[in-house]
Scaffold this motif. Structure first.
Motif, PDB file in Angstrom:
ATOM      1  N   ILE A  13       0.849  -1.204   0.000  1.00  0.00           N
ATOM      2  CA  ILE A  13       0.000   0.000   0.000  1.00  0.00           C
ATOM      3  C   ILE A  13       0.880   1.249   0.000  1.00  0.00           C
ATOM      4  O   ILE A  13       0.618   2.201  -0.737  1.00  0.00           O
ATOM      5  CB  ILE A  13      -0.966  -0.003   1.206  1.00  0.00           C
ATOM      6  CG1 ILE A  13      -1.947  -1.174   1.089  1.00  0.00           C
ATOM      7  CG2 ILE A  13      -1.712   1.333   1.312  1.00  0.00           C
ATOM      8  CD1 ILE A  13      -2.750  -1.448   2.355  1.00  0.00           C
ATOM      9  N   ARG A  20      -2.663   6.983   1.032  1.00  0.00           N
ATOM     10  CA  ARG A  20      -3.566   5.898   1.455  1.00  0.00           C
ATOM     11  C   ARG A  20      -2.913   5.058   2.550  1.00  0.00           C
ATOM     12  O   ARG A  20      -3.583   4.609   3.477  1.00  0.00           O
ATOM     13  CB  ARG A  20      -3.961   5.016   0.269  1.00  0.00           C
ATOM     14  CG  ARG A  20      -5.275   5.445  -0.326  1.00  0.00           C
ATOM     15  CD  ARG A  20      -5.829   4.477  -1.342  1.00  0.00           C
ATOM     16  NE  ARG A  20      -4.971   4.447  -2.515  1.00  0.00           N
ATOM     17  CZ  ARG A  20      -4.439   3.344  -3.028  1.00  0.00           C
ATOM     18  NH1 ARG A  20      -4.670   2.179  -2.506  1.00  0.00           N
ATOM     19  NH2 ARG A  20      -3.666   3.412  -4.088  1.00  0.00           N
ATOM     20  N   PHE A  21      -1.603   4.851   2.443  1.00  0.00           N
ATOM     21  CA  PHE A  21      -0.880   4.123   3.486  1.00  0.00           C
ATOM     22  C   PHE A  21      -1.030   4.830   4.835  1.00  0.00           C
ATOM     23  O   PHE A  21      -1.305   4.198   5.847  1.00  0.00           O
ATOM     24  CB  PHE A  21       0.599   4.000   3.108  1.00  0.00           C
ATOM     25  CG  PHE A  21       1.465   3.504   4.233  1.00  0.00           C
ATOM     26  CD1 PHE A  21       1.455   2.167   4.591  1.00  0.00           C
ATOM     27  CD2 PHE A  21       2.269   4.376   4.943  1.00  0.00           C
ATOM     28  CE1 PHE A  21       2.250   1.694   5.631  1.00  0.00           C
ATOM     29  CE2 PHE A  21       3.061   3.923   5.986  1.00  0.00           C
ATOM     30  CZ  PHE A  21       3.050   2.575   6.331  1.00  0.00           C
ATOM     31  N   VAL A  24      -4.500   4.199   6.166  1.00  0.00           N
ATOM     32  CA  VAL A  24      -4.616   2.822   6.667  1.00  0.00           C
ATOM     33  C   VAL A  24      -3.903   2.690   8.009  1.00  0.00           C
ATOM     34  O   VAL A  24      -4.442   2.117   8.960  1.00  0.00           O
ATOM     35  CB  VAL A  24      -4.056   1.805   5.636  1.00  0.00           C
ATOM     36  CG1 VAL A  24      -3.895   0.421   6.262  1.00  0.00           C
ATOM     37  CG2 VAL A  24      -4.950   1.734   4.412  1.00  0.00           C
ATOM     38  N   GLY A  46      -7.414  -7.379   2.680  1.00  0.00           N
ATOM     39  CA  GLY A  46      -7.250  -6.235   3.577  1.00  0.00           C
ATOM     40  C   GLY A  46      -6.893  -6.712   4.963  1.00  0.00           C
ATOM     41  O   GLY A  46      -6.427  -7.846   5.156  1.00  0.00           O
ATOM     42  N   SER A  60      -7.889  -1.129   1.325  1.00  0.00           N
ATOM     43  CA  SER A  60      -7.382  -0.039   0.502  1.00  0.00           C
ATOM     44  C   SER A  60      -7.737  -0.295  -0.957  1.00  0.00           C
ATOM     45  O   SER A  60      -7.429  -1.356  -1.499  1.00  0.00           O
ATOM     46  CB  SER A  60      -5.864   0.059   0.667  1.00  0.00           C
ATOM     47  OG  SER A  60      -5.350   1.082  -0.136  1.00  0.00           O
ATOM     48  N   TYR A  61      -8.389   0.678  -1.568  1.00  0.00           N
ATOM     49  CA  TYR A  61      -8.769   0.599  -2.973  1.00  0.00           C
ATOM     50  C   TYR A  61      -8.016   1.668  -3.754  1.00  0.00           C
ATOM     51  O   TYR A  61      -7.274   2.448  -3.184  1.00  0.00           O
ATOM     52  CB  TYR A  61     -10.282   0.759  -3.124  1.00  0.00           C
ATOM     53  CG  TYR A  61     -11.051  -0.372  -2.490  1.00  0.00           C
ATOM     54  CD1 TYR A  61     -11.189  -1.590  -3.144  1.00  0.00           C
ATOM     55  CD2 TYR A  61     -11.606  -0.232  -1.217  1.00  0.00           C
ATOM     56  CE1 TYR A  61     -11.879  -2.644  -2.555  1.00  0.00           C
ATOM     57  CE2 TYR A  61     -12.294  -1.282  -0.624  1.00  0.00           C
ATOM     58  CZ  TYR A  61     -12.430  -2.480  -1.300  1.00  0.00           C
ATOM     59  OH  TYR A  61     -13.101  -3.519  -0.710  1.00  0.00           O
ATOM     60  N   HIS A  64      -9.745   5.179  -2.563  1.00  0.00           N
ATOM     61  CA  HIS A  64     -10.227   5.392  -1.207  1.00  0.00           C
ATOM     62  C   HIS A  64      -9.834   4.223  -0.301  1.00  0.00           C
ATOM     63  O   HIS A  64      -9.341   3.205  -0.769  1.00  0.00           O
ATOM     64  CB  HIS A  64     -11.749   5.594  -1.193  1.00  0.00           C
ATOM     65  CG  HIS A  64     -12.521   4.343  -1.485  1.00  0.00           C
ATOM     66  ND1 HIS A  64     -12.731   3.875  -2.764  1.00  0.00           N
ATOM     67  CD2 HIS A  64     -13.121   3.449  -0.661  1.00  0.00           C
ATOM     68  CE1 HIS A  64     -13.446   2.768  -2.711  1.00  0.00           C
ATOM     69  NE2 HIS A  64     -13.689   2.478  -1.449  1.00  0.00           N
ATOM     70  N   VAL A  65     -10.089   4.406   0.979  1.00  0.00           N
ATOM     71  CA  VAL A  65      -9.931   3.339   1.965  1.00  0.00           C
ATOM     72  C   VAL A  65     -11.317   3.103   2.550  1.00  0.00           C
ATOM     73  O   VAL A  65     -12.055   4.044   2.832  1.00  0.00           O
ATOM     74  CB  VAL A  65      -8.930   3.736   3.078  1.00  0.00           C
ATOM     75  CG1 VAL A  65      -8.928   2.717   4.205  1.00  0.00           C
ATOM     76  CG2 VAL A  65      -7.530   3.885   2.486  1.00  0.00           C
TER      77      VAL A  65
END
Length: 119
Positions: A13, A20-21, A24, A46, A60-61, A64-65
């Motif tokens: 990620i 995004r990391f 997360v 995930g 995580s996409y 988005h998350v």
């Protein structure tokens, strides 16, 4: 072994999208700080979190998350943040760190955790 899988997923990620990391990681810390009884594992692509049973997951996409609640349909939604129309699951989509307080994520996590440890 599970810790290796978690670190590998997190590294993937981070390499794909540092923002995004960060989101997360912030969600992980928030969830794990709720109780020392919470465990995490890599599942369904995930991170799945459990107390006496699974209660939420962080996925995580590309853009988005998603914070998924295993029995989210049973949670009170006083802030109107839960999305989804399945039998049980609900989720909250996030795109930035600011979404965590803005969408009352901690309150939803506490409700989900409490519901998961009912006898």
């Amino acid at each position: 072994m599970p810790a290796d899988r978690i670190q590998s997923l997190l590294e993937d990620i981070r390499l794909l999208d540092p923002a995004r990391f960060e989101l997360v990681q912030s969600l992980r810390e928030l969830i794990l700080d709720l109780s020392s009884s919470i465990s995490e594992e890599v599942k369904y692509g995930g991170l799945l979190f459990s107390a006496s049973k699974p209660f939420c997951g962080v996925f995580s996409y590309a853009k988005h998350v998603s914070l998924e609640f295993v029995e989210g349909a049973l949670l009170p939604d006083k802030f109107k943040q839960l999305e989804g129309e399945g039998k049980l699951r609900r989720h909250i989509k996030m795109i930035s760190l600011q979404d965590i307080p803005a969408k009352h994520v901690r309150e939803y996590l506490l409700l989900a955790l409490k519901a998961s440890v009912k006898p």
